[in-house]
Design a protein around this motif. Sequence first.
Motif, mmCIF file in Angstrom:
data_model
loop_
_atom_site.group_PDB
_atom_site.id
_atom_site.type_symbol
_atom_site.label_atom_id
_atom_site.label_comp_id
_atom_site.label_asym_id
_atom_site.label_seq_id
_atom_site.Cartn_x
_atom_site.Cartn_y
_atom_site.Cartn_z
ATOM 1 N N PHE A 102 0.822 -1.221 0.000
ATOM 2 C CA PHE A 102 0.000 0.000 0.000
ATOM 3 C C PHE A 102 0.854 1.268 0.000
ATOM 4 C CE2 PHE A 102 -4.347 -1.548 0.757
ATOM 5 C CZ PHE A 102 -4.068 -2.885 0.975
ATOM 6 N N VAL A 103 1.760 1.353 0.985
ATOM 7 C CA VAL A 103 2.488 2.613 1.162
ATOM 8 C C VAL A 103 3.480 2.842 0.026
ATOM 9 C CG1 VAL A 103 4.028 3.898 2.649
ATOM 10 C CG2 VAL A 103 2.208 2.502 3.647
ATOM 11 N N LEU A 104 4.304 1.809 -0.265
ATOM 12 C CA LEU A 104 5.346 2.011 -1.266
ATOM 13 C C LEU A 104 4.785 2.352 -2.643
ATOM 14 C CD1 LEU A 104 8.222 -0.467 -0.385
ATOM 15 C CD2 LEU A 104 8.047 2.002 -0.051
ATOM 16 N N PRO A 105 3.809 1.592 -3.140
ATOM 17 C CA PRO A 105 3.304 1.960 -4.474
ATOM 18 C C PRO A 105 2.740 3.368 -4.535
ATOM 19 C CG PRO A 105 2.479 -0.188 -3.831
ATOM 20 C CD PRO A 105 3.158 0.372 -2.632
ATOM 21 N N SER A 106 2.066 3.789 -3.464
ATOM 22 C CA SER A 106 1.478 5.129 -3.555
ATOM 23 C C SER A 106 2.546 6.207 -3.392
ATOM 24 C CB SER A 106 0.346 5.311 -2.539
ATOM 25 O OG SER A 106 0.851 5.273 -1.237
ATOM 26 N N ALA A 107 3.659 5.865 -2.730
ATOM 27 C CA ALA A 107 4.719 6.860 -2.550
ATOM 28 C C ALA A 107 5.676 6.901 -3.734
ATOM 29 C CB ALA A 107 5.501 6.568 -1.270
ATOM 30 N N LEU A 108 5.715 5.824 -4.507
ATOM 31 C CA LEU A 108 6.726 5.695 -5.566
ATOM 32 C C LEU A 108 6.714 6.860 -6.564
ATOM 33 C CD1 LEU A 108 8.978 3.924 -6.589
ATOM 34 C CD2 LEU A 108 7.310 2.677 -7.972
#
Lengths: 257, 271, 259
Positions: free
Chosen positions: C173-179
């Motif tokens: 969740f976090v990494l893809p949206s932060a990428l």
Amino acid sequence: MKRSGSDSRLRAVAIALAGLLLGLIAWQIAGQRDPVLLATPVRSFEALVAMVGDGTLPAALLDTGLLFLVGLAAAIVGGVGYGLALSRSRMLRGSTGWLVFALQSVPIVALAPLILAAFGFGFGAKTLVVFLSAVFPILINTAEGAKHAPKTLLEVARVHRSGEWPLWRDVLVPHTLPYAMSGIRQGIAMAFVGTFIAEFFLQATGIGGLLLSASARFDSATVLGLTVLVSVIAALLMGLGRRLEKAFAPWREGSTE
Amino acid sequence: MSLHDRRKASTLTSPERGGAAVTIDGVTMRFGDRVVASDIRVEVAPGEIVSVVGPSGCGKTTLLRAVAGLLTPSEGSVRVDGEIVDGTPDGVGMVFQHFGLFPWKTVEANVAYPLRLRGLQKEEIAARTRELIEMVGLSGFEKSYPHQLSGGMQQRTGLARALAVRPRVLLMDEPFGALDAQTAEVLRFELLRMWEERPITMLFVTHSIDEAVLFGDRVVVLKGRPGRVHEVIDVALPHPRDRAVARSEAFAALRERVWSLVMSPDAGQAG
Amino acid sequence: MTTLTMKAPVRGDVTGKIVAVLVLLAVWQIAGSTFLPDYLPTPFGVLTELVPTLTSSAFLTAFGETVGAVLLGLVLGCVPGTAAGLLIGRVTWLRQISTPYISGLYAMPMLAIVPMATIWFGYNNVTRVIVIALSAFLPCAVSTADGARSLPANLGDVARVLNVPRGRFVLDFVLPSALPFAVAGVHIAVGRALVGAAAVEFLANIDGLGTFILTNARSFAQNQAFVGVAVLALLGVLARAGTERLIRRVAPWQQTHQD
């Protein structure tokens, strides 16, 4: 975030202040260990006070402020004006639109020696540097905003048989204003950068000049104090820019993000 | 509610009793190679409401834009009271699906917009604006910005603005299409009541078959790609059109008929 | 009334563009050789000096120096910057404690830090790399922190309903949206890094494109100096085009959100 109440916001401020205090203490301790390289906050503060006392700091602030303001004002006039013109004239857009985008990527720092060689280091040349630094974000944001004027509203104006001037007054200008304001917000930051470019590389005046001469004397107390002062001014300017941006769009929902 | 205040309502629309005649004469709309509507012929008598229904892509909104003078027909012509439409004629009001309100103007300023364009006196604008806002039931919200209002209230504002010009013709571009079902229902009957007070010509484009039958004196069914007039149905329902009419068997029968016309498979119709 | 769409037909515009370029070049040339100060580059001058300058050893050395320092500085700035951004974005107290520092430094022209940096690290390549790294660190940290916080609320609910473990939550969740935000940070960082490099080279007189421009401008070889400016600009454009493509590659679901 907004809804979480004043309690948690108070806590956030308290933690931020605690963080600042910790930083100051760390700085003080480090400064006492290595007084040559790192002046303590106390000494930096004293250096600033001394400069206020002998009048150099206020004079420098005035110098820097004037340069910043004149350059920024020129950039706002030029950027908003040309941005609007670009949005309404197909010919201008087709012929010079891409040039604007190309010029925008020229780093103004790198141009400084050329400007110095060609125009010298007077107030005009320095203003030119500030202007060039700030004009592009303002221009591009204005043009982008005006370009995306909502189709329905243009239709509403036509259905009501609006002329060209009322069309500007009722649709184009109010629609573009917030875009121009966010361009101006970015322009404020860039103008500040431009001011330092001018003061560092054209003529060592104002705060930039003070920084350079102190650095040449290895006077770390003055340099550190001025650097912190600059960062505080920069943060204030950024906050001011955001305020401006919000103030000119009262019709927008609470969060403009 | 002020809608029943006959005196006020009548001052709003009094000069052009009954509205204008609209003639759509062999209109074909083309965008590049794509023909959107082909040889449309519709006559709207003064004070008549004609609904236009049809599947998406049949060109009904395009047709309405041609009547509004926002688009120029590739062939044929549109006439309002005998005059060929070239740019929006005076006295045409339009209500947009997504309201088309100026987000930077308050309710008051949005409603006053057409009046200001006409260069009326300040006091007159203020008085008329107050009247209109009262008529659509938005008193107390004069200073609100559109984003602070519900969809229904935004469309009430849009309606008041369209009525501000004392229109001879009211063009409705799926006016309730962006509203929730309940709000749309309430607004429908309010608009009908306003119309009964002072009937004017109305061209009513909609997705909703119920709405088409409820409003229309006639319903024009557009079909196909490009869209053509498939059928014109007379709606012999009594006036005033209120909830009782909408519950009647005659209404249900008409709705069935329009439904089957719109839904029946049709050569050249994609999806 | 003209419509306001920018997607104008291409064919008609090409002539306009060519005409604009020709007019610009002509005005520049004529103004440069008649009434403007003599020390401005002119189109003809730049054109004749272009190839000799680009192939001169002085230029090539300067180019290598600057590009090397910028690349090193970018790596040293962006990697920790992105990591710090993730932490700041997800850990509330870290964010609160670092906010005054990050926003103060982020707003500040990196130029103004150079005098301090030269005192601390001397007039050498270390100062240059550190200033570049700092210029790159801040946008990466700020943008990634925004990204890490930007996880849509309903996705958070999804994770809770699905009982997603903490580790998986960060990964899925976090990494893809932060990428995409992280790449956007790099996008800003590249421009700032080039500017930072030129500034340090000017002030500290370290070999590189900045000094190449400076020495040429000082010895009235303004055409050569202009070639240097153009190369710097081109580097910025290329790098930004690259990161823009990268954003589209790593986050095809998202529009590029840039200021």
